[in-house]
Scaffold this motif. Structure first.
Motif, PDB file in Angstrom:
ATOM      1  N   GLN A  28       0.836  -1.182   0.000  1.00  0.00           N
ATOM      2  CA  GLN A  28       0.000   0.000   0.000  1.00  0.00           C
ATOM      3  C   GLN A  28       0.876   1.238   0.000  1.00  0.00           C
ATOM      4  O   GLN A  28       2.084   1.168   0.212  1.00  0.00           O
ATOM      5  CB  GLN A  28      -0.913  -0.003   1.234  1.00  0.00           C
ATOM      6  N   VAL A  29       0.233   2.375  -0.256  1.00  0.00           N
ATOM      7  CA  VAL A  29       0.930   3.649  -0.327  1.00  0.00           C
ATOM      8  C   VAL A  29       0.234   4.628   0.612  1.00  0.00           C
ATOM      9  O   VAL A  29      -0.997   4.729   0.603  1.00  0.00           O
ATOM     10  CB  VAL A  29       0.921   4.207  -1.760  1.00  0.00           C
ATOM     11  N   GLN A  30       1.029   5.331   1.384  1.00  0.00           N
ATOM     12  CA  GLN A  30       0.497   6.378   2.258  1.00  0.00           C
ATOM     13  C   GLN A  30       1.125   7.703   1.862  1.00  0.00           C
ATOM     14  O   GLN A  30       2.310   7.773   1.552  1.00  0.00           O
ATOM     15  CB  GLN A  30       0.814   6.079   3.730  1.00  0.00           C
ATOM     16  N   LEU A  31       0.317   8.750   1.887  1.00  0.00           N
ATOM     17  CA  LEU A  31       0.774  10.098   1.602  1.00  0.00           C
ATOM     18  C   LEU A  31       0.556  10.958   2.837  1.00  0.00           C
ATOM     19  O   LEU A  31      -0.547  10.984   3.386  1.00  0.00           O
ATOM     20  CB  LEU A  31       0.010  10.695   0.416  1.00  0.00           C
ATOM     21  N   VAL A  32       1.602  11.655   3.242  1.00  0.00           N
ATOM     22  CA  VAL A  32       1.500  12.527   4.408  1.00  0.00           C
ATOM     23  C   VAL A  32       1.905  13.932   4.002  1.00  0.00           C
ATOM     24  O   VAL A  32       3.016  14.161   3.528  1.00  0.00           O
ATOM     25  CB  VAL A  32       2.409  12.029   5.555  1.00  0.00           C
ATOM     26  N   GLU A  33       0.973  14.867   4.178  1.00  0.00           N
ATOM     27  CA  GLU A  33       1.196  16.256   3.804  1.00  0.00           C
ATOM     28  C   GLU A  33       1.583  17.085   5.021  1.00  0.00           C
ATOM     29  O   GLU A  33       1.211  16.761   6.153  1.00  0.00           O
ATOM     30  CB  GLU A  33      -0.082  16.857   3.192  1.00  0.00           C
ATOM     31  N   SER A  34       2.282  18.164   4.764  1.00  0.00           N
ATOM     32  CA  SER A  34       2.604  19.118   5.817  1.00  0.00           C
ATOM     33  C   SER A  34       2.813  20.483   5.190  1.00  0.00           C
ATOM     34  O   SER A  34       3.000  20.595   3.973  1.00  0.00           O
ATOM     35  CB  SER A  34       3.866  18.688   6.578  1.00  0.00           C
ATOM     36  N   GLY A  35       2.770  21.523   6.038  1.00  0.00           N
ATOM     37  CA  GLY A  35       3.107  22.851   5.573  1.00  0.00           C
ATOM     38  C   GLY A  35       1.962  23.823   5.428  1.00  0.00           C
ATOM     39  O   GLY A  35       2.185  24.989   5.109  1.00  0.00           O
ATOM     40  N   GLY A  36       0.742  23.379   5.646  1.00  0.00           N
ATOM     41  CA  GLY A  36      -0.367  24.311   5.546  1.00  0.00           C
ATOM     42  C   GLY A  36      -0.383  25.285   6.709  1.00  0.00           C
ATOM     43  O   GLY A  36       0.421  25.197   7.638  1.00  0.00           O
ATOM     44  N   GLY A  37      -1.309  26.239   6.659  1.00  0.00           N
ATOM     45  CA  GLY A  37      -1.420  27.195   7.746  1.00  0.00           C
ATOM     46  C   GLY A  37      -2.155  28.440   7.343  1.00  0.00           C
ATOM     47  O   GLY A  37      -2.816  28.485   6.298  1.00  0.00           O
ATOM     48  N   LEU A  38      -2.025  29.452   8.188  1.00  0.00           N
ATOM     49  CA  LEU A  38      -2.670  30.748   7.979  1.00  0.00           C
ATOM     50  C   LEU A  38      -1.613  31.764   7.578  1.00  0.00           C
ATOM     51  O   LEU A  38      -0.572  31.871   8.240  1.00  0.00           O
ATOM     52  CB  LEU A  38      -3.378  31.185   9.268  1.00  0.00           C
ATOM     53  N   VAL A  39      -1.899  32.509   6.529  1.00  0.00           N
ATOM     54  CA  VAL A  39      -0.942  33.504   6.044  1.00  0.00           C
ATOM     55  C   VAL A  39      -1.724  34.699   5.503  1.00  0.00           C
ATOM     56  O   VAL A  39      -2.871  34.551   5.057  1.00  0.00           O
ATOM     57  CB  VAL A  39      -0.034  32.896   4.946  1.00  0.00           C
ATOM     58  N   GLN A  40      -1.116  35.854   5.550  1.00  0.00           N
ATOM     59  CA  GLN A  40      -1.749  37.046   4.994  1.00  0.00           C
ATOM     60  C   GLN A  40      -1.590  37.063   3.477  1.00  0.00           C
ATOM     61  O   GLN A  40      -0.650  36.472   2.921  1.00  0.00           O
ATOM     62  CB  GLN A  40      -1.129  38.301   5.602  1.00  0.00           C
ATOM     63  N   ALA A  41      -2.486  37.773   2.830  1.00  0.00           N
ATOM     64  CA  ALA A  41      -2.405  37.929   1.383  1.00  0.00           C
ATOM     65  C   ALA A  41      -1.036  38.494   1.004  1.00  0.00           C
ATOM     66  O   ALA A  41      -0.518  39.409   1.667  1.00  0.00           O
ATOM     67  CB  ALA A  41      -3.512  38.836   0.886  1.00  0.00           C
ATOM     68  N   GLY A  42      -0.470  37.926  -0.042  1.00  0.00           N
ATOM     69  CA  GLY A  42       0.861  38.316  -0.474  1.00  0.00           C
ATOM     70  C   GLY A  42       1.973  37.475   0.121  1.00  0.00           C
ATOM     71  O   GLY A  42       3.128  37.563  -0.316  1.00  0.00           O
ATOM     72  N   GLY A  43       1.628  36.670   1.109  1.00  0.00           N
ATOM     73  CA  GLY A  43       2.618  35.832   1.760  1.00  0.00           C
ATOM     74  C   GLY A  43       2.893  34.537   1.016  1.00  0.00           C
ATOM     75  O   GLY A  43       2.374  34.312  -0.088  1.00  0.00           O
ATOM     76  N   SER A  44       3.702  33.694   1.643  1.00  0.00           N
ATOM     77  CA  SER A  44       4.133  32.435   1.019  1.00  0.00           C
ATOM     78  C   SER A  44       3.969  31.267   1.984  1.00  0.00           C
ATOM     79  O   SER A  44       4.035  31.440   3.206  1.00  0.00           O
ATOM     80  CB  SER A  44       5.606  32.524   0.611  1.00  0.00           C
ATOM     81  N   LEU A  45       3.750  30.112   1.412  1.00  0.00           N
ATOM     82  CA  LEU A  45       3.747  28.854   2.142  1.00  0.00           C
ATOM     83  C   LEU A  45       4.373  27.786   1.257  1.00  0.00           C
ATOM     84  O   LEU A  45       4.318  27.882   0.022  1.00  0.00           O
ATOM     85  CB  LEU A  45       2.325  28.416   2.506  1.00  0.00           C
ATOM     86  N   ARG A  46       4.921  26.767   1.900  1.00  0.00           N
ATOM     87  CA  ARG A  46       5.471  25.637   1.160  1.00  0.00           C
ATOM     88  C   ARG A  46       4.856  24.354   1.693  1.00  0.00           C
ATOM     89  O   ARG A  46       4.985  24.052   2.876  1.00  0.00           O
ATOM     90  CB  ARG A  46       6.993  25.569   1.303  1.00  0.00           C
ATOM     91  N   LEU A  47       4.191  23.646   0.812  1.00  0.00           N
ATOM     92  CA  LEU A  47       3.592  22.370   1.165  1.00  0.00           C
ATOM     93  C   LEU A  47       4.535  21.230   0.775  1.00  0.00           C
ATOM     94  O   LEU A  47       5.227  21.309  -0.240  1.00  0.00           O
ATOM     95  CB  LEU A  47       2.257  22.175   0.451  1.00  0.00           C
ATOM     96  N   SER A  48       4.535  20.191   1.591  1.00  0.00           N
ATOM     97  CA  SER A  48       5.307  18.990   1.306  1.00  0.00           C
ATOM     98  C   SER A  48       4.406  17.771   1.413  1.00  0.00           C
ATOM     99  O   SER A  48       3.460  17.759   2.206  1.00  0.00           O
ATOM    100  CB  SER A  48       6.472  18.836   2.302  1.00  0.00           C
ATOM    101  N   CYS A  49       4.716  16.764   0.628  1.00  0.00           N
ATOM    102  CA  CYS A  49       3.966  15.511   0.678  1.00  0.00           C
ATOM    103  C   CYS A  49       4.941  14.368   0.424  1.00  0.00           C
ATOM    104  O   CYS A  49       5.573  14.318  -0.631  1.00  0.00           O
ATOM    105  CB  CYS A  49       2.856  15.511  -0.355  1.00  0.00           C
ATOM    106  N   GLU A  50       5.036  13.478   1.394  1.00  0.00           N
ATOM    107  CA  GLU A  50       5.919  12.325   1.264  1.00  0.00           C
ATOM    108  C   GLU A  50       5.093  11.059   1.110  1.00  0.00           C
ATOM    109  O   GLU A  50       4.171  10.807   1.901  1.00  0.00           O
ATOM    110  CB  GLU A  50       6.838  12.204   2.473  1.00  0.00           C
ATOM    111  N   ALA A  51       5.448  10.278   0.124  1.00  0.00           N
ATOM    112  CA  ALA A  51       4.803   8.989  -0.093  1.00  0.00           C
ATOM    113  C   ALA A  51       5.659   7.884   0.489  1.00  0.00           C
ATOM    114  O   ALA A  51       6.886   7.912   0.368  1.00  0.00           O
ATOM    115  CB  ALA A  51       4.588   8.744  -1.584  1.00  0.00           C
ATOM    116  N   SER A  52       5.006   6.930   1.123  1.00  0.00           N
ATOM    117  CA  SER A  52       5.732   5.809   1.701  1.00  0.00           C
ATOM    118  C   SER A  52       4.933   4.527   1.494  1.00  0.00           C
ATOM    119  O   SER A  52       3.745   4.565   1.195  1.00  0.00           O
ATOM    120  CB  SER A  52       5.992   6.041   3.194  1.00  0.00           C
ATOM    121  N   GLY A  53       5.624   3.403   1.663  1.00  0.00           N
ATOM    122  CA  GLY A  53       4.963   2.116   1.503  1.00  0.00           C
ATOM    123  C   GLY A  53       5.697   1.263   0.493  1.00  0.00           C
ATOM    124  O   GLY A  53       6.865   1.489   0.183  1.00  0.00           O
TER     125      GLY A  53
END
Length: 123
Positions: A1-26
């Motif tokens: 099987q395959v599992q995906l785990v995401e991270s990096g979301g959140g609250l940010v003001q307009a004009g700001g930046s975020l970086r999302l990550s997703c690692e697959a394992s299995g």
């Protein structure tokens, strides 16, 4: 099987930046395409960006020039760098992988989803 785990979301003001990550394992044999989808309240889930294992990318028009998708094949990880965020980018972001995996002596191919991570952009 395959599992995906995401991270990096959140609250940010307009004009700001975020970086999302997703690692697959299995029991992964190969992941052809990895991508990010998003779903805002009351709207259908839409593709934001995806990337093949050879590095070809695809973006929805609304994020072109602001978001960048990248991938580390050795780590089975996909990233989404989001810059110049707008309130309309607010949504739950889901990682997706088109994976071939093995179970016992058999191989299977299918699309796998992460659990989602909330991105909220305030005006």
């Amino acid at each position: 099987q395959v599992q995906l785990v995401e991270s990096g979301g959140g609250l940010v003001q307009a004009g700001g930046s975020l970086r999302l990550s997703c690692e697959a394992s299995g029991s992964i044999f190969r992941i052809r395409t990895m991508g990010w989808y998003r779903q805002a309240p009351g709207k259908q889930r839409e593709l934001v960006a995806d990337i093949t294992d050879s590095g070809s990318t695809n973006y929805v028009d609304s994020v072109k020039g602001r978001f960048t998708i990248s991938r580390d094949n050795a780590k089975n990880t996909v990233y989404l760098q989001m810059n110049s965020l707008k309130p309309e980018d607010t949504a739950v972001y889901y990682c997706n992988a088109d994976a071939t995996y093995y179970s016992g002596s058999s191989y299977y191919t299918g699309k796998k989803w992460g659990q989602g991570t909330q991105v909220t952009v305030s005006s």
